[in-house]
Design an enzyme around this catalytic site. Structure first.
Site: not given
Length: 389
Positions: A266, A359, A361
């Protein structure tokens, strides 16, 4: 029993568009950039994502608050948006993990919100006109004249040109150990992770793969990184304009010059882009949600990704090019958005550095991109093998 406030509230956009509803969360006034997120789940993770600092978040999914909130799912120490806009706020939560209502947490963190808004019409307007300055005014504040409220909204600073990392980063460094997240044996590598607005799931995903993670504040230096014994460097997500991140860009250049493997997500992707010499620019309305399709050019595989960004890297989509900062060698765009062909990843071909705009995660969200953490481990393994020869 319905405990929601019935006080009047108004959402005001800088172009003069006004939406009226009822107060949700804290009562008062707030200013921020109006943005929309398309996630159907994960409102607690959304609200605790530091990348939403100074933004008024519009939930496109109509029903919000149904499952309440709990103490396990926050992605940081607090809720970050300036304001919150929903259509149908749940009168009461219904979930076995719920500990309290979303409305209670919004009040506790001082998040001024508004409900009973036609978020479908609002989202269509923001798609056409772009993310813009906005404000929510509730209770007595909602009684001010429309002209006065529009003037207040228009006078606030724009998101472009804002440096916000210092507000959302950790104050002190801390360490996340692999053994605390299910990994057995000695740590494989040590990672210095620079927190520009990091979500708590990120160091956990690194630790699960055997990496000892030293989380450092936004203003960390190369000396701070080397003091951890790091064999790899990670830059997190975060809010603000990457064009203002001059010190972080210079730090990444120092990391690349030192030959240390680098992985950014990001904001960390935008900073790598600028370190390589590419420009960044502000998107019309950004990518925010957990259903963003991305093409991995190396495999032809489509990943459904979690995203939250309003800026992007300006780099050529096709083929490898010499980085504008030529000493870093060749670089190529590794991923791009299937919605609008925005750059979604960079891969350096002559140095151990790569990044993605989304992202991996994914809390909450899909796990299609979890392999990127394994790729980072492989990059550190390769660097270690090279150093041992």
């Amino acid at each position: 029993m319905n405990s929601l406030s019935n006080l009047p509230a108004v959402l005001v956009l800088e172009d003069g568009r006004i939406f009226r509803g009822r107060s949700y969360g804290a009562v008062g006034s707030t200013l921020g950039e109006a943005v929309f997120t398309t996630g159907m789940t994960g409102y607690q993770e959304t609200l605790t994502d530091p990348s939403y600092a100074h933004q008024i978040v519009v939930q496109t999914f109509p029903h919000v608050g149904n499952t309440g909130v709990n103490s396990e799912d926050p992605e940081s120490k607090r809720m970050w948006p300036s304001g919150y806009v929903v259509r149908d706020a749940a009168r009461r939560p219904s979930n076995w993990r719920s500990e309290r209502t979303l409305d209670e947490d919004l009040v506790n963190y001082g998040i001024v919100g508004i409900r009973n808004v036609d978020t479908r019409a609002l989202t269509r307007h923001l798609r056409d006109a772009g993310a813009m300055k906005s404000g929510i005014f509730s209770g007595e504040e909602a009684n001010r004249s429309d002209a006065e409220l529009v003037a207040l909204v228009s006078a606030q600073p724009a998101m472009a040109g804002r440096n916000i990392s210092a507000e959302v980063s950790v104050d002190k460094a801390y360490t996340v150990e692999p053994a605390d997240h299910g990994f057995t044996g000695e740590p494989l590598h040590t990672v210095a992770a620079v927190d520009l607005g990091m979500k708590s799931m990120t160091p956990r995903r690194l630790a699960e793969r055997g990496l000892r993670v030293h989380v450092l504040p936004y203003n960390a230096s190369l000396e701070d990184i080397k003091a951890t014994g790091a064999t790899g460097v990670f830059f997190s997500n975060g809010p603000g304009d990457p064009a203002t991140a001059t010190k972080q860009v210079e730090l990444v250049r120092s990391v690349l010059d030192a030959g240390m493997p680098y992985f950014g997500i990001c904001f960390g992707n935008q900073i790598l882009g600028r370190a390589l010499g590419f420009d960044t620019y502000k998107l019309r309305f950004g990518h925010r949600g957990i259903n963003q399709p991305v093409m991995d050019k190396s495999t032809g595989r489509v990943e459904i990704t979690s995203q939250n960004h309003g800026f992007a890297v300006d780099a050529p989509l096709e083929g490898a090019v010499t980085a504008p900062v030529a000493r870093f060698g060749r670089v190529e765009v590794s991923h791009f958005s299937l919605n609008d062909r925005v750059v979604e990843g960079l891969s350096c071909l002559d140095i151990p550095a790569f990044s993605v705009q989304y992202h991996p995660e994914a809390a909450s969200g899909p796990h299609d991109a979890a392999y990127l953490f394994d790729r980072f481990v492989s990059a550190m393994n390769s660097a270690a093998d090279k150093d041992s020869k």
